[in-house]
Scaffold this motif. Structure first.
Motif, PDB file in Angstrom:
ATOM      1  N   THR A  85      68.243  19.646  21.478  1.00 28.41           N
ATOM      2  CA  THR A  85      68.794  21.002  21.388  1.00 28.41           C
ATOM      3  C   THR A  85      69.339  21.296  19.993  1.00 28.41           C
ATOM      4  N   TYR A  86      69.309  20.295  19.129  1.00 28.40           N
ATOM      5  CA  TYR A  86      69.707  20.484  17.733  1.00 28.40           C
ATOM      6  C   TYR A  86      68.454  20.606  16.880  1.00 28.40           C
ATOM      7  N   ALA A  87      68.493  21.496  15.913  1.00 27.39           N
ATOM      8  CA  ALA A  87      67.372  21.693  14.992  1.00 27.39           C
ATOM      9  C   ALA A  87      67.827  21.372  13.573  1.00 27.39           C
ATOM     10  N   ALA A  88      66.979  20.687  12.835  1.00 26.73           N
ATOM     11  CA  ALA A  88      67.285  20.393  11.437  1.00 26.73           C
ATOM     12  C   ALA A  88      67.383  21.697  10.652  1.00 26.73           C
ATOM     13  N   VAL A  89      68.367  21.776   9.769  1.00 27.01           N
ATOM     14  CA  VAL A  89      68.545  22.952   8.914  1.00 27.01           C
ATOM     15  C   VAL A  89      68.774  22.490   7.475  1.00 27.01           C
ATOM     16  N   ASP A  90      68.398  23.339   6.541  1.00 33.13           N
ATOM     17  CA  ASP A  90      68.614  23.011   5.137  1.00 33.13           C
ATOM     18  C   ASP A  90      70.029  23.433   4.738  1.00 33.13           C
TER      19      ASP A  90
END
Length: 172
Positions: A85-90
């Motif tokens: 449910t977590y997405a990688a972000v810059d």
């Protein structure tokens, strides 16, 4: 019970502690930061997210009641939250999300801006990986959620410093 992550501290930044010119600019906003020491070895980011979700400090509804025994996190049932449910972000996207929420078209007092740079934006920039909690389905809300107007959650992993930071920015 032994947990893979060791809770270090939990700084809290309450916007109402800073002097907004109109007296109302704080908008009941706050940032709660929970920092953990990483375990030894080389766990994957997914392993670290799993360890965070399993940690007792994750059981916080962020309504002032503190950590719960019941499986709630924010406004959701904790068992509905997985590493997926977590997405990688810059770094730019992560910082922009918090900055847009924090300012809400109201200039920040200089002291608060400095505090956010030190406690939020610098760790976002320095982290070796960052994750944002994604949208959860309606049935993931616990029995008295949603309780926040906006709720932004980031997990910052800094392998150089050996820390994992759970950063929650919300207003109520």
């Amino acid at each position: 019970m032994h947990h893979a992550l060791t809770h270090w501290d939990s700084p809290f930044i309450n916007f109402k502690d800073f002097g907004f010119p109109d007296g109302r600019g704080h908008g009941f906003r706050w940032v709660h930061i929970k920092r953990f020491h990483l375990p030894s070895g080389s766990p994957t980011d997914e392993d670290l997210l799993t360890a965070l979700i399993a940690h007792p400090e994750f059981r916080d509804t962020y309504d002032g009641a503190g950590v719960w025994v019941e499986p709630r996190h924010g406004q959701w049932w904790a068992d509905r939250i997985t590493p997926g449910t977590y997405a990688a972000v810059d770094p730019s996207s992560a910082a922009a999300t918090i900055r847009t929420w924090a300012t809400s078209d109201v200039p920040l007092p200089p002291e608060l801006d400095v505090k956010l740079r030190e406690a939020v934006y610098t760790p976002i920039r320095q982290a070796t990986s960052r994750y944002a909690l994604g949208a959860l389905p309606e049935d993931a809300y616990h029995d008295y959620g949603p309780i926040h107007i906006e709720f932004h959650e980031l997990v910052l992993i800094d392998r150089c410093l050996g820390t994992l930071t759970l950063l929650v920015a919300a207003d109520d």
